[in-house]
Each structure stands twice: as C-alpha cells, then as structure tokens.
Design a protein around this motif. Sequence first.
Motif, short mmCIF file in Angstrom:
data_model
loop_
_atom_site.label_atom_id
_atom_site.label_comp_id
_atom_site.label_asym_id
_atom_site.label_seq_id
_atom_site.Cartn_x
_atom_site.Cartn_y
_atom_site.Cartn_z
N PHE A 91 0.82 -1.23 0.00
CA PHE A 91 0.00 0.00 0.00
C PHE A 91 0.86 1.28 0.00
N ILE A 92 1.57 1.53 1.08
CA ILE A 92 2.30 2.81 1.16
C ILE A 92 3.49 2.78 0.19
N GLY A 93 4.16 1.61 0.11
CA GLY A 93 5.32 1.49 -0.77
C GLY A 93 4.97 1.84 -2.21
N LEU A 153 12.08 -4.02 -4.36
CA LEU A 153 12.28 -5.41 -3.90
C LEU A 153 11.07 -5.78 -3.06
N ASP A 154 10.31 -6.77 -3.53
CA ASP A 154 9.08 -7.14 -2.82
C ASP A 154 8.85 -8.64 -2.98
N ALA A 155 8.49 -9.30 -1.87
CA ALA A 155 8.28 -10.75 -1.90
C ALA A 155 6.91 -11.12 -2.47
N GLY A 158 11.49 -10.75 -4.45
CA GLY A 158 12.43 -11.40 -3.55
C GLY A 158 12.19 -10.99 -2.12
N ASP A 159 12.84 -11.76 -1.22
CA ASP A 159 12.61 -11.61 0.22
C ASP A 159 13.72 -10.75 0.82
N ILE A 160 13.36 -9.81 1.68
CA ILE A 160 14.39 -8.99 2.34
C ILE A 160 15.25 -9.82 3.29
N GLU A 214 5.30 -7.26 7.52
CA GLU A 214 3.97 -7.76 7.81
C GLU A 214 3.32 -6.63 8.59
N SER A 215 2.12 -6.19 8.17
CA SER A 215 1.64 -4.90 8.67
C SER A 215 0.28 -4.91 9.36
N HIS A 216 -0.38 -6.08 9.44
CA HIS A 216 -1.75 -6.02 9.97
C HIS A 216 -1.86 -6.64 11.36
N PRO A 235 1.76 -8.21 18.71
CA PRO A 235 2.95 -8.79 18.07
C PRO A 235 3.43 -7.93 16.89
N TYR A 236 2.48 -7.29 16.17
CA TYR A 236 2.89 -6.39 15.08
C TYR A 236 3.73 -5.24 15.62
N SER A 237 3.19 -4.52 16.60
CA SER A 237 3.93 -3.33 17.06
C SER A 237 5.22 -3.72 17.78
N SER A 263 7.13 -6.25 16.97
CA SER A 263 8.15 -6.57 15.95
C SER A 263 8.64 -5.30 15.27
N LYS A 264 7.76 -4.31 15.10
CA LYS A 264 8.22 -3.03 14.52
C LYS A 264 9.14 -2.32 15.53
N ALA A 265 8.80 -2.40 16.81
CA ALA A 265 9.65 -1.78 17.83
C ALA A 265 11.04 -2.41 17.80
N ASN A 287 -1.94 6.16 11.30
CA ASN A 287 -2.69 5.33 10.34
C ASN A 287 -2.83 6.02 8.99
N ASN A 288 -2.44 5.33 7.94
CA ASN A 288 -2.56 5.85 6.58
C ASN A 288 -3.83 5.31 5.92
N TYR A 289 -4.32 6.06 4.94
CA TYR A 289 -5.41 5.55 4.10
C TYR A 289 -5.26 6.19 2.72
P1 NAD Z 1 1.43 -3.59 3.27
O1 NAD Z 1 1.13 -4.80 4.10
O2 NAD Z 1 0.36 -3.03 2.41
O3 NAD Z 1 2.68 -3.89 2.34
C1 NAD Z 1 3.81 -4.59 2.76
C2 NAD Z 1 4.60 -4.99 1.54
O4 NAD Z 1 5.79 -5.66 1.98
C3 NAD Z 1 3.88 -5.94 0.60
O5 NAD Z 1 4.05 -5.54 -0.73
C4 NAD Z 1 4.56 -7.28 0.85
O6 NAD Z 1 4.55 -8.14 -0.28
C5 NAD Z 1 5.97 -6.83 1.21
N1 NAD Z 1 6.69 -7.82 2.02
C6 NAD Z 1 6.24 -8.45 3.14
N2 NAD Z 1 7.18 -9.29 3.60
C7 NAD Z 1 8.26 -9.16 2.78
C8 NAD Z 1 9.55 -9.75 2.75
N3 NAD Z 1 9.93 -10.64 3.67
N4 NAD Z 1 10.40 -9.38 1.78
C9 NAD Z 1 10.04 -8.47 0.84
N5 NAD Z 1 8.82 -7.89 0.82
C10 NAD Z 1 7.95 -8.23 1.77
O7 NAD Z 1 1.98 -2.52 4.30
P2 NAD Z 1 1.79 -0.93 4.31
O8 NAD Z 1 0.52 -0.59 4.98
O9 NAD Z 1 2.08 -0.42 2.96
O10 NAD Z 1 2.97 -0.52 5.30
C11 NAD Z 1 4.29 -0.26 4.81
C12 NAD Z 1 5.20 0.09 5.97
O11 NAD Z 1 4.69 1.23 6.64
C13 NAD Z 1 5.27 -1.02 7.01
O12 NAD Z 1 6.60 -1.10 7.46
C14 NAD Z 1 4.36 -0.54 8.13
O13 NAD Z 1 4.80 -1.01 9.38
C15 NAD Z 1 4.52 0.96 8.02
N6 NAD Z 1 3.37 1.76 8.46
C16 NAD Z 1 2.11 1.49 7.98
C17 NAD Z 1 1.04 2.29 8.37
C18 NAD Z 1 -0.35 2.07 7.83
O14 NAD Z 1 -1.30 2.73 8.28
N7 NAD Z 1 -0.55 1.19 6.86
C19 NAD Z 1 1.25 3.34 9.27
C20 NAD Z 1 2.56 3.59 9.75
C21 NAD Z 1 3.61 2.79 9.32
#
Ligand code: NAD
Length: 354
Positions: free
Chosen positions: A13-15, A34-36, A60-62, A86-88, A159-161, A163-165, A189-191
């Motif tokens: 999404f944000i990427g 680079l995206d898995a 590919g995988d980071i 992983e973001s959810h 667990p999400y927050s 792992s981000k921490a 939160n983004n939208y």
């Molecule tokens: P998303 O889940 O929409 O996208 C994550 C992307 O990462 C996907 O394209 C997925 O294929 C890829 N990915 C996952 N595991 C991978 C791996 N091992 N190797 C390579 N690629 C991999 O997430 P998002 O909402 O776009 O969030 C992006 C970043 O921003 C995240 O780090 C999240 O923590 C952060 N963030 C998100 C929000 C939000 O509201 N969505 C807010 C603040 C920060």
Amino acid sequence: MSRRLLVTGGAGFIGSNFVHYWCDNYPDDKVVVLDALTYAGNRANLSSLEAKKNFCFIKGDICNSSLVKQLLESEKIDTIAHFAAESHVDRSILGPGAFVQTNVVGTYTLLEAFRQYWLTQNQPGHYRFLHVSTDEVYGSLSPQDSPFTETTAYAPNSPYSASKAGSDHLVRAYFHTYELPTIITNCSNNYGPYQFPEKLIPLMCINALLGKPLPIYGDGKNVRDWLYVKDHCNALDIVINTGAVGETYNIGGNNEVENINLVHTLCQIIDKLAPDLPIKPSEKLITFIKDRPGHDRRYAIDATKIKNNLGWTPLVTVEEGLHLTVQWYLNHNQWWQLLLSQEYQDYYRQIYKK
Ligand code: NAD
Ligand code: TYD
C-alpha cells in the motif's frame, strides 16, 4: 542530486504510493523495488511504471541477504526506503512468527547488507537508510494523555507493534554503533489508494459496496489519527532529502477520530458517491462485534518536530482524503475484486466468525 533507491515492500500500500510519488517527482532517479509479493503485495499497483527505463521490479525476500547484497552492488544503490513488513495487527494475533521473521530478521538483514556495502564504498555521506515505522510502537494513550513525541517510551502491545519496535531498535543501534546513516519515521494510520481490504477504511468501503456488514470492534470509541497516504509520501521525501541522520521523526495527520465516527462519515460519502448500493443508507450495515484482543485505545501523534525542523505539514483533510479514497475504490472495482480471494475469505472467516 539524483538518487538510486531500493524500495522494499514497494508493491504494498504505502510502498506503491511512494514509488509513484517518487517516479513522478524525480523522473531521473533510479527506483528498484524489492518485494516478496506476499498476500499484501500486488505487482498491478506498479503496472503503469513497468515500461519506464529508470524503474525495475525484483521479486524477492528482504531476509535473503545474498540477493540484497547483489542488488545493492549491481544497482549502485545509495538510498534504501524500507517499507517491507507484515503490517496487519489482526494477522499478527493469528500468527506472530511471520512478523518476527520479516520485521525483525528482515530489517536486520537489510541493515547488515547495507552496512557492508556502505563500508566497501568508503562510507559516502549522502547514503541513507530510511526505516518506515509506526506510531503503534509507543503503545496506547488514554483520552487525557498528550500525543506521542519522539521521546515517548516504547510500549508496544501487539505482536505487530512489538516486531516493529524491535526493528526500530536495531536501526537505532546501527546508527549509534556503526554510524550507518539511518533515519526512522513513526507514522500514524494511513489511508488512500491501493490499501489492502483487510484494513479499516478499505474494508468498510468494499463491504458497503457489496452490502455486507461493517464490523466495528468493541464500542467503536478507539481513536486513530488518520493521514492521507500522499501526505505521508511527501513527508518521507522531505525526510530523505533534508532529515538529519540518526534522528527519528513522528508523522501524523492531526486528525484524531473515533472509529465509529469515521465509519459514519465514510458511509455518508459512500451513499453520496456510489450509484447503486445494495443497502442504503450504508449505516444500516454497521455491526458491533467482539473487541480485538489487546486493542489499543488511542493513538495520537505530536508532529511538531518534523514541522519545525523540516517544514512538513499534512495538506489533505480527512473529509477530502475520504472522498478521494472512496472515489478511487469505486473507479477500481476490478483491482479490489481480485483481492477477495480464497485466502482472503479464509482470513475473513477466522477474524469475523466470532
Ligand atoms: P502492506 O502490508 O500493504 O505492504 C507490505 C509490503 O511488503 C507488501 O508488498 C509485501 O509483499 C511486502 N513484504 C512483506 N514481507 C516481505 C519480505 N519478507 N520481503 C520483501 N517484501 C515483503 O503494508 P503498508 O501498509 O504499505 O505498510 C508499509 C510500511 O509502513 C510497514 O513497514 C508498516 O509497518 C509501516 N506503516 C504502515 C502504516 C499504515 O497505516 N498502513 C502506518 C505507519 C507505518
Ligand atoms: P486497522 O486499519 O486494522 O489499523 P490499526 O489497528 O493498525 O490501527 O484498524 C483501525 C481501527 O479500526 C482499529 O481501532 C481497529 C478498528 N477496526 C474495526 O473496528 N473493525 C475492523 O474490521 C477493522 C479491520 C478495524
């Protein structure tokens, strides 16, 4: 100065919004994604860029350190914008393992590969490692608490927050120990366009269009601070180009809203913009369900530092942003229909069967 960027998670999404933003604003820069392509990654988000000579996509995988090293060298990367995660939260409750792997181990892998590469290049001063993180690392606020600042103590609850921490701490340590030129951003939160339908706003939007229940956790009074994704991309641009290395910047929308109020506003916009809704008004679909375990009550960001030091403020109001978002989902029916796969239905049943 032109840059050569590696954007991890650029099909999410944000990427993907960031990649479009960057290619529009810096057409001479090289952008390597680079995206898995996990369930959340979608190459179609980038389809309009595929033919561009300055853009390339690598599946590919980071966590694959030899792949990352090879990409850094062959593409002569000077800037990593690290979104992959992983973001959810709900998925992290069902299965935390993938979150530790990608968010912690994956971030470590990128940091270490970038450090080795930066050393072999004699530590150029303009190299950057931007780590895109979340306000959720700070934990939960009660109604009278002040918003999170960059010095608020970390207190992640899911667990999400958590792992981000962990990933934020690694990034911080790589700056302090090795002087790797890192910057961390913690955003609310983004939208906006291209958001996967598991998250609140697209889920409500799509369910309303399909005439399905709009599930609200608990009493619906949890508060989030909403930021339109293009404002986030603009903030990241400013941070990459003018932020100080080793610093953290909080990014927020100054838009604290209770979930139930947000969903009411969204329903009104959907009723206005969508021609043939199966159930109208959409508010009739609102259904309160059992709360999410450990559900954080309130997030709020104090974005004074990025405003005062780097001159960034959000430009899009929540009303405007929601209109743009609803219109985008209406115009991209095919995009989201394809995401309602068997995997999504199975996930949906697991979360909402209660
Ligand atoms: P998303 O889940 O929409 O996208 C994550 C992307 O990462 C996907 O394209 C997925 O294929 C890829 N990915 C996952 N595991 C991978 C791996 N091992 N190797 C390579 N690629 C991999 O997430 P998002 O909402 O776009 O969030 C992006 C970043 O921003 C995240 O780090 C999240 O923590 C952060 N963030 C998100 C929000 C939000 O509201 N969505 C807010 C603040 C920060
Ligand atoms: P979400 O978009 O999952 O983001 P986060 O949990 O990371 O903030 O959820 C935003 C808010 O909406 C959060 O308080 C949980 C709530 N929510 C619901 O009430 N129902 C839902 O179906 C979803 C997905 C979220």
